[in-house]
Write an enzyme that holds these catalytic residues in place. Structure first.
Site, mmCIF file in Angstrom:
data_model
loop_
_atom_site.group_PDB
_atom_site.id
_atom_site.type_symbol
_atom_site.label_atom_id
_atom_site.label_comp_id
_atom_site.label_asym_id
_atom_site.label_seq_id
_atom_site.Cartn_x
_atom_site.Cartn_y
_atom_site.Cartn_z
ATOM 1 N N ASP A 1 0.827 -1.204 0.000
ATOM 2 C CA ASP A 1 0.000 0.000 0.000
ATOM 3 C C ASP A 1 0.867 1.262 0.000
ATOM 4 O OD1 ASP A 1 -2.688 1.260 0.423
ATOM 5 O OD2 ASP A 1 -1.759 1.941 2.296
ATOM 6 N N GLU B 1 1.412 -0.123 -4.966
ATOM 7 C CA GLU B 1 0.494 0.969 -5.311
ATOM 8 C C GLU B 1 1.255 2.291 -5.376
ATOM 9 O OE1 GLU B 1 -3.523 3.165 -3.614
ATOM 10 O OE2 GLU B 1 -1.860 2.705 -2.282
#
Ligand code: CA
Length: 535
Positions: A243, A278
């Site tokens: 993330d 990401e």
């Protein structure tokens, strides 16, 4: 996560639930009535070894399938739906043929979305136990499904014991240990900083004050995350979805270097690890992060309503799509030939694709064909395959999976703050039974993809067309050369291919009709796609 202002789109949509349920395929609906996993592959089942390639599926656990009737989706619920994801039968019409699952965060957290972790070594009790997780790993392993979990490295929860102790150290005047896990100093409140409400101290929290950013200049923090990674790899996960790695440092190069440290460490523990990062940004910045050696990064340029596949499916800009695909692939090939593009239509942070495809099944099928016949690894966001809706606030995009409109079993309550009116017009039960459904189209598209490994690895060479509605490119994987041809218009189109031996490898039609290859002439009905094998 993206640091962005949330656009609240105040739209109320009234969805009419169709009452007719024409059962064209009794076998399919029978399979749905039995929710427990009945994998028939047996002990000798040998899934195809795809290396790091595969078809991935993103799951928000709390909204997927509730196994115990408390309204909360759980890990055991995923086990019960594994046949739906991959039943081990390559010809199956009722299974998505998924090779990998990305679980959104499963670790203990005070929030519904769990992107603020309080214990990096646990399972949130709402989702189940560590024993349940170990069982899920085993059951996925039997089917050759790789399980990757969301790892939130950029920040912890402000309720994580590290941050709680950091506060205590500062308030008591003790020596700093945990306070050095974060970026704390004197300063002032700003976009990225929040007050500790003690002696003018502030801490960095790029997203929100409940998510303090970790300090990767501190070697102790790096050791913590090495231990965390090893813990989960020892549990049997195949890798991680990382993330917000763009935000590890305010400085881009430092973030890339930091990611490289983590990727190198993970590869030293598990050389065949799959990781996808990401970096929600524009082309150049996404490409920059491949310098870390991470196998995949999400291709945000090709996602969302402004992504080229969605634009092509919605507005007929097929040639432009093929041109952009070649451009992107050429840059990747030149700089990072081993990188695997991670392509998707939309994820848990974006409006569901059904909205920008006008909830039109033909456009949804066309968009699916475009991205599912690209090189790399496709990531399907749960519910996309049945055209689930949800937009505006994040909770709306993460609503309950609609298994059935008539049987409540397994249905979750979904995030409490969700707006009403999303998600319920189409179900998996209904679509499995309908050969013309979006879901059955996804199944056919993935089966077609699975037959051509050269397509996953292939380099893209655009074959430019005089007609904007045609997207045609070669996929070149050594000696294996395919032509991928899409007609995104509603009219029949003809493509003249190069001379030489060729055969039709398969085709997909969003609106019916048949693709025909005669000599060098490929005839594509409106909204259709073909794979032609050269040689
Ligand atoms: Ca439950």
């Amino acid at each position: 996560m993206k640091k962005t202002k949330v656009l609240l789109i105040c739209v109320t949509i009234i969805i009419l639930i169709p009452l007719s349920s024409c059962d064209k395929n009794p076998a399919a609906s029978q399979a749905m009535a039995e929710p427990s996993a009945g994998f028939q592959g047996g002990d000798n089942y040998q899934p195809l070894d795809k290396g790091l390639y595969g078809n991935y599926y993103e799951i928000f656990v709390g909204s997927y399938y509730d196994s115990d009737g408390d309204g909360m989706g759980d890990l055991n619920g995923i086990v019960q739906k594994l046949d739906y994801l991959n039943d081990g039968q390559p010809e199956s019409n009722t299974s998505l043929h998924i090779d990998g699952i990305w679980l959104m965060p499963i670790m203990p957290s005070p929030s519904y979305h769990k992107y603020d972790v309080t214990d990096y070594y646990g399972i949130d009790p709402a989702y189940g136990s560590m024993a349940d997780f170990e069982n899920l790993v085993r059951e996925c392993g039997k089917r050759g499904i790789r399980l990757i979990i969301d790892l939130v490295m950029n920040h912890s929860s402000s309720e994580h014991p590290w941050f709680v102790k950091a506060r205590e150290e500062i308030s008591s005047g003790a020596d700093w240990r945990y306070a050095n896990y974060y970026n704390i100093g004197h300063g002032q409140a700003g976009d990225r900083t929040h007050s500790l409400e003690m002696d003018d101290y502030y801490y960095e929290g790029v997203f929100v004050d409940s998510m303090p950013d970790l300090n990767y200049d501190n070697e102790e923090v790096r050791r913590e995350f090495e231990n965390i990674a090893k813990f989960w790899l020892d549990k049997g996960v195949s890798g991680f979805r990382l993330d917000a790695v763009k935000w590890l440092y305010p400085d881009q190069q430092k973030s890339v270097d930091c990611l490289k440290w983590f990727v190198d460490y993970c590869k030293s523990i598990k050389p065949d690890i799959y990781m996808v990062g990401e970096v929600w940004s524009e082309d150049a910045e996404i490409m920059k992060f491949y310098e870390s050696g991470i196998p995949s990064l999400f291709n945000f340029t090709f996602s969302d309503e402004n992504g080229y596949p969605a634009k092509a499916a919605d507005s007929g800009t097929g040639a432009y799509y093929a041109n952009r695909l070649q451009r992107w692939d050429t840059i990747m090939a030149g700089r990072f030939p081993d990188a695997i593009d991670a392509v998707f239509l939309s994820n848990h942070d974006q409006d569901r694709s059904a909205h920008y495809l006008s909830e039109d099944p033909q456009k949804e099928k066309m968009a699916a064909a475009l991205y599912l016949l690209e090189p790399g690894n496709p990531f399907i966001y749960y519910g996309e395959e049945i055209g689930m809706t949800g937009r505006g606030r994040d909770e709306n995009k993460r609503g309950p999976m609609i298994w059935s409109l008539s049987q409540p079993g397994g249905l979750t309550d979904g995030p409490p703050a969700r707006d009403s009116g999303y998600g319920a017009s189409r179900s998996i039960e209904q679509q499995l039974a309908d050969p013309d459904s979006l879901l059955r189209f996804y199944i056919r598209a993935i089966r077609l993809r699975n037959q051509f490994p050269g397509l996953w690895r292939g380099r893209v060479e655009e074959i430019s067309q005089p007609d904007d509605a045609l997207a045609v490119f070669k996929s070149v994987d050594g000696e294996n050369i395919l032509i991928v041809a899409h007609n995104v218009s509603t009219e029949e189109k003809t493509v003249i291919l190069e001379k030489g031996k060729k055969s039709l490898g398969g085709f997909l039609t969003a609106a019916g009709g048949e693709v025909i290859l005669k000599g060098n002439k490929l005839t594509l009905p409106g909204r259709s796609s073909a794979l032609v094998v050269l040689g």
